[in-house]
Design an enzyme around this catalytic site. Sequence first.
Site, PDB file in Angstrom:
ATOM      1  N   ASP A  29       0.995  -1.214   0.163  1.00 21.38           N
ATOM      2  CA  ASP A  29       0.186  -0.041  -0.218  1.00 21.38           C
ATOM      3  C   ASP A  29       0.889   1.409  -0.166  1.00 21.38           C
ATOM      4  OD1 ASP A  29      -3.123   0.520   1.394  1.00 21.38           O
ATOM      5  OD2 ASP A  29      -1.768   2.215   1.129  1.00 21.38           O
ATOM      6  N   ILE A  30       0.480   2.114  -0.952  1.00 21.53           N
ATOM      7  CA  ILE A  30       1.528   3.390  -0.810  1.00 21.53           C
ATOM      8  C   ILE A  30       1.322   4.128   0.011  1.00 21.53           C
ATOM      9  CG2 ILE A  30      -0.016   4.784  -2.206  1.00 21.53           C
ATOM     10  CD1 ILE A  30       3.395   3.929  -3.028  1.00 21.53           C
ATOM     11  N   GLU A  88     -12.465   3.302  -1.454  1.00 27.47           N
ATOM     12  CA  GLU A  88     -11.629   4.350  -2.078  1.00 27.47           C
ATOM     13  C   GLU A  88     -11.404   3.778  -3.323  1.00 27.47           C
ATOM     14  OE1 GLU A  88      -8.110   5.620   0.018  1.00 27.47           O
ATOM     15  OE2 GLU A  88      -7.211   5.814  -1.914  1.00 27.47           O
ATOM     16  N   HIS A  93     -10.210  -5.661  -2.966  1.00 32.48           N
ATOM     17  CA  HIS A  93      -8.746  -5.641  -2.393  1.00 32.48           C
ATOM     18  C   HIS A  93      -8.759  -6.153  -0.734  1.00 32.48           C
ATOM     19  CE1 HIS A  93      -9.848  -1.212  -2.348  1.00 32.48           C
ATOM     20  NE2 HIS A  93      -8.946  -1.301  -1.173  1.00 32.48           N
ATOM     21  N   HIS A  95      -6.704  -5.766   2.383  1.00 26.73           N
ATOM     22  CA  HIS A  95      -5.443  -5.026   3.224  1.00 26.73           C
ATOM     23  C   HIS A  95      -5.013  -6.096   4.350  1.00 26.73           C
ATOM     24  CE1 HIS A  95      -6.678  -0.856   2.420  1.00 26.73           C
ATOM     25  NE2 HIS A  95      -7.801  -1.281   2.248  1.00 26.73           N
TER      26      HIS A  95
HETATM   27  P1  5GP Z   1      -9.894   1.145   0.729  1.00 30.90           P
HETATM   28  O1  5GP Z   1     -10.532   1.336  -0.769  1.00 30.90           O
HETATM   29  O2  5GP Z   1      -9.907  -0.020   1.289  1.00 30.90           O
HETATM   30  O3  5GP Z   1     -10.547   2.315   1.573  1.00 30.90           O
HETATM   31  O4  5GP Z   1      -8.344   1.774   0.560  1.00 30.90           O
HETATM   32  C1  5GP Z   1      -7.536   1.823  -0.697  1.00 30.90           C
HETATM   33  C2  5GP Z   1      -6.115   1.505  -0.253  1.00 30.90           C
HETATM   34  O5  5GP Z   1      -5.483   1.621  -1.487  1.00 30.90           O
HETATM   35  C3  5GP Z   1      -5.540   2.779   0.606  1.00 30.90           C
HETATM   36  O6  5GP Z   1      -4.967   2.121   1.874  1.00 30.90           O
HETATM   37  C4  5GP Z   1      -4.590   3.459  -0.234  1.00 30.90           C
HETATM   38  O7  5GP Z   1      -3.565   3.975   0.465  1.00 30.90           O
HETATM   39  C5  5GP Z   1      -4.257   2.362  -1.432  1.00 30.90           C
HETATM   40  N1  5GP Z   1      -3.961   2.984  -2.547  1.00 30.90           N
HETATM   41  C6  5GP Z   1      -4.687   3.868  -3.593  1.00 30.90           C
HETATM   42  N2  5GP Z   1      -4.187   4.120  -4.630  1.00 30.90           N
HETATM   43  C7  5GP Z   1      -3.041   3.416  -4.687  1.00 30.90           C
HETATM   44  C8  5GP Z   1      -1.915   3.320  -5.495  1.00 30.90           C
HETATM   45  O8  5GP Z   1      -2.030   3.939  -6.563  1.00 30.90           O
HETATM   46  N3  5GP Z   1      -0.914   2.444  -5.316  1.00 30.90           N
HETATM   47  C9  5GP Z   1      -0.879   1.843  -4.172  1.00 30.90           C
HETATM   48  N4  5GP Z   1       0.213   1.005  -3.873  1.00 30.90           N
HETATM   49  N5  5GP Z   1      -1.923   1.867  -3.007  1.00 30.90           N
HETATM   50  C10 5GP Z   1      -2.760   2.815  -3.478  1.00 30.90           C
END
Ligand code: 5GP
Length: 131
Positions: A29-30, A88, A93, A95
């Site tokens: 995760d970035i 997001e 995905h 985590h």
């Molecule tokens: P969620 O959708 O589960 O709320 O979180 C999405 C996750 O994807 C976040 O923790 C965010 O930091 C990660 N994320 C979003 N865009 C990117 C990206 O372009 N590259 C990477 N490696 N992680 C990402």
Amino acid sequence: MATIFSRIIAGEIPSYKVAESDRFFAFLDINPLAKGHTLVVPKQETDYLFDLDDDLLAGMVLFSKKVAAAIRAVIPCSRVGMMVIGLEVPHAHIHLVPIQKEGDMSLSNPRVKLTKEEFAEIAERIRNKVE
Ligand code: 5GP
């Protein structure tokens, strides 16, 4: 339009890859909650995790199990927590987060800042432990 995670899988956007199979891709995760915070995604683009068919969903959990073991071998932690939010990025995905306590799993927590070199080193060490 392809999701950002599909573009990562395709190599159009760089990532710190930790594991890959014919059906799944895992990368750091970035914006990590902890060193080693990893995302596991299916190559098949599906928004909602529970819309995956049973075989793909089960396979994703088993793939995550292998990745979690590798994370735990590299990052000192009590255990690797598994979490699904997905609000997001509209590409299912999981985590995987190295944690010491329950509160470490919250996406509201401050994120860890890492250099490119630190990301690359962590990814390589985890990659080397994935069986
Ligand atoms: P969620 O959708 O589960 O709320 O979180 C999405 C996750 O994807 C976040 O923790 C965010 O930091 C990660 N994320 C979003 N865009 C990117 C990206 O372009 N590259 C990477 N490696 N992680 C990402």
